[in-house]
Design an enzyme around this catalytic site. Structure first.
Site, PDB file in Angstrom:
ATOM      1  CG  HIS A 173       9.505 -27.824  10.628  1.00 38.63           C
ATOM      2  ND1 HIS A 173       8.399 -27.088  10.866  1.00 38.63           N
ATOM      3  CD2 HIS A 173       9.635 -28.639  11.694  1.00 38.63           C
ATOM      4  CE1 HIS A 173       7.896 -27.430  12.032  1.00 38.63           C
ATOM      5  NE2 HIS A 173       8.624 -28.360  12.554  1.00 38.63           N
TER       6      HIS A 173
ATOM      7  CD  GLU B 277       8.906 -31.389  15.733  1.00 35.29           C
ATOM      8  OE1 GLU B 277       7.832 -31.058  16.286  1.00 35.29           O
ATOM      9  OE2 GLU B 277       9.209 -31.028  14.572  1.00 35.29           O
TER      10      GLU B 277
ATOM     11  CG  ASP C  37       5.403 -28.552  20.283  1.00 42.27           C
ATOM     12  OD1 ASP C  37       6.436 -27.997  20.693  1.00 42.27           O
ATOM     13  OD2 ASP C  37       5.400 -29.383  19.361  1.00 42.27           O
TER      14      ASP C  37
ATOM     15  CG  HIS D 107       8.816 -23.962  21.340  1.00 40.95           C
ATOM     16  ND1 HIS D 107      10.121 -24.215  21.004  1.00 40.95           N
ATOM     17  CD2 HIS D 107       8.105 -25.030  20.907  1.00 40.95           C
ATOM     18  CE1 HIS D 107      10.201 -25.397  20.390  1.00 40.95           C
ATOM     19  NE2 HIS D 107       8.994 -25.909  20.334  1.00 40.95           N
TER      20      HIS D 107
ATOM     21  CE1 TYR E 187       5.600 -23.247  18.668  1.00 43.59           C
ATOM     22  CE2 TYR E 187       3.366 -23.977  19.138  1.00 43.59           C
ATOM     23  CZ  TYR E 187       4.730 -24.203  19.147  1.00 43.59           C
ATOM     24  OH  TYR E 187       5.206 -25.397  19.622  1.00 43.59           O
TER      25      TYR E 187
ATOM     26  CG  ASP F 204      11.399 -28.956  18.843  1.00 34.92           C
ATOM     27  OD1 ASP F 204      11.063 -30.136  18.691  1.00 34.92           O
ATOM     28  OD2 ASP F 204      10.575 -28.019  18.838  1.00 34.92           O
TER      29      ASP F 204
ATOM     30  CG  HIS G 235       3.507 -30.465  16.450  1.00 34.67           C
ATOM     31  ND1 HIS G 235       4.876 -30.486  16.334  1.00 34.67           N
ATOM     32  CD2 HIS G 235       3.028 -30.292  15.202  1.00 34.67           C
ATOM     33  CE1 HIS G 235       5.231 -30.300  15.094  1.00 34.67           C
ATOM     34  NE2 HIS G 235       4.145 -30.176  14.379  1.00 34.67           N
TER      35      HIS G 235
ATOM     36  CG  HIS H  11       6.611 -33.268  21.082  1.00 33.34           C
ATOM     37  ND1 HIS H  11       6.265 -34.230  20.155  1.00 33.34           N
ATOM     38  CD2 HIS H  11       6.723 -32.095  20.384  1.00 33.34           C
ATOM     39  CE1 HIS H  11       6.170 -33.656  18.958  1.00 33.34           C
ATOM     40  NE2 HIS H  11       6.445 -32.374  19.071  1.00 33.34           N
TER      41      HIS H  11
HETATM   42 FE1  FEO Z   1       6.603 -30.384  17.906  1.00 40.07          FE
HETATM   43 FE2  FEO Z   1       8.459 -28.013  19.624  1.00 40.07          FE
HETATM   44  O1  FEO Z   1       8.129 -29.609  18.682  1.00 40.07           O
END
Ligand code: FEO
Length: 386
Positions: free
Chosen positions: A24, A80, A163, A222, A191, A82, A144, A78
């Site tokens: 994004h 989101e 995250d 990640h 990040y 991903d 996040h 989370h």
């Molecule tokens: Fe807020 Fe890695 O997603």
């Protein structure tokens, strides 16, 4: 497609996204990974999933350890996508699994997938018994999204941090001590600057909550898993979250005929004469997400744009919009730019910086091409203001 055992019966089963270059709007030159973890205990537990199109990869890795239909719990730290994108497909296979999530996680999963899955909503501080091991959950809203939570496994001293503490790196290596330390820290800083920065107060609460924990490993969602530099990354997060900066100025500009560029170099000279570390970033050749990596540690941000059609240049406007959203605190700024007749851009830049929360120390305008005398005078003016 092999899973990687991190500790006895605790496996990384996520996916590596070698091709990812844009998250994004954030330039991810090194790709990324979506880390999911499988715990083999009395309750077979999967912590987070991966992006939707990596679902088969995750299932293949899990299958090398255990039949995925035997998964009892899927922890969704989370929503989101991903981390939850593959959840519908995993739940088609792990038919008896219960999804463990926060109150906002339950709402978010419902809003995303419209499914009536078996969900157990976790309260902050609640412990989930897995058998020989357990997970203690802390709700970490806005690190996040509002739904975020992290899980600490006291028996193994692992923090599953989602995250938080992540980096966008695609690699075959899984742990921080197997990769270049400088690269991992740089990506962690990038990040933080591009994803976590607006949520400093919430990060400070998380750091306070985990400060009493004995942590041997931070298994983020990640990039590389922290096991040799746990205290270092926690220390850096603490600095970033408290907006601690260095004696440093980042000078960001766009230019038409190099007049604003000359001003940028004069500003750099002024800061250098005052003993500041400086970084010069032309918006035509630098991505805004890389500029943020420098801003996170910088006391000053100087932004320059010439006037184009009564406005600042689009590159400068884009950068300032991004900067306002990420909202770094306790920073000072200088606006500058050259102009031919209207000269509106300089005030626009200064106003945008003020709106973004910066203390604007000076606004400098130069008509057409600044002479050497103009630039020398400008250096002295900047030195007086900083
Ligand atoms: Fe807020 Fe890695 O997603």
């Amino acid at each position: 497609m092999r899973p990687i055992e991190l500790k006895k019966d605790i496996y990384w089963v996520g996916a590596v996204d070698w091709d990812l270059r844009n998250f994004h709007g954030y330039l991810t030159q090194r790709g990324s990974s979506y880390n999911a973890y499988l715990i083999i205990d009395e309750k077979i537990t999967l912590i987070d999933t991966v992006k939707e199109h990596f679902a088969d990869e995750l299932l293949e890795r899990v299958s090398k350890i255990i039949d995925p239909s035997k998964i009892d719990y899927i922890v969704s730290n989370h929503v989101e996508m991903d981390h939850s994108g593959a959840l519908p497909k995993i739940l088609e296979v792990a038919k008896n699994a219960t999804v463990i999530t926060s109150p906002n996680g339950a709402k978010g999963l419902k809003a995303h997938y419209k499914e009536d899955w078996k969900v157990r909503v976790i309260k902050g501080g609640e412990r989930l018994e897995l058998g020989k091991r357990s997970l203690e959950f802390m709700l970490t809203p806005m690190v996040h999204w509002p739904d975020n939570m992290v899980g600490y496994m006291p028996e193994e001293k692992i923090l599953f941090s989602n995250d938080a503490f992540g980096q966008h790196i695609a690699s075959t290596e899984r742990c921080d001590d197997e990769y270049s330390f400088e690269a991992v820290m740089e990506e962690a800083r990038k990040y933080y600057a591009n994803i976590v920065l607006p949520y400093g107060p919430q990060v400070q609460k998380v750091l306070a909550s985990v400060s009493g924990l004995d942590i041997e490993m931070i298994a983020s969602s990640h990039g590389l898993i922290w096991r040799s530099n746990v205290s270092k990354i926690v220390e850096e997060y603490s600095k970033w979250a408290s907006n601690e900066t260095e004696k440093k100025a980042v000078i960001v500009y766009d230019t038409m005929w190099s007049s604003t560029k000359k001003m940028a170099h004069a500003i750099q000279e002024a800061f250098e004469q005052k003993g500041y570390k400086t970084v010069l970033k032309n918006l035509q050749t630098n991505h805004i997400s890389d500029i943020m990596t420098e801003i996170i540690t910088s006391e000053y941000v100087c932004v320059g744009s010439p006037t184009l059609n009564n406005n600042m240049m689009p590159n400068a406007a884009g950068f300032l919009t991004y900067l306002k959203g990420l909202a770094p605190k306790n920073r000072k700024a200088i606006a500058f730019g050259s102009y031919g007749w209207g000269g509106q851009s300089i005030k626009q830049v200064a106003d945008s910086l003020t709106e973004a929360g910066f203390e604007v120390k000076d606004s400098i305008r130069m008509n057409y091409i600044p002479s050497k005398e103009d630039l020398d005078k400008m250096i002295e003016e900047v030195k007086e203001k900083i």
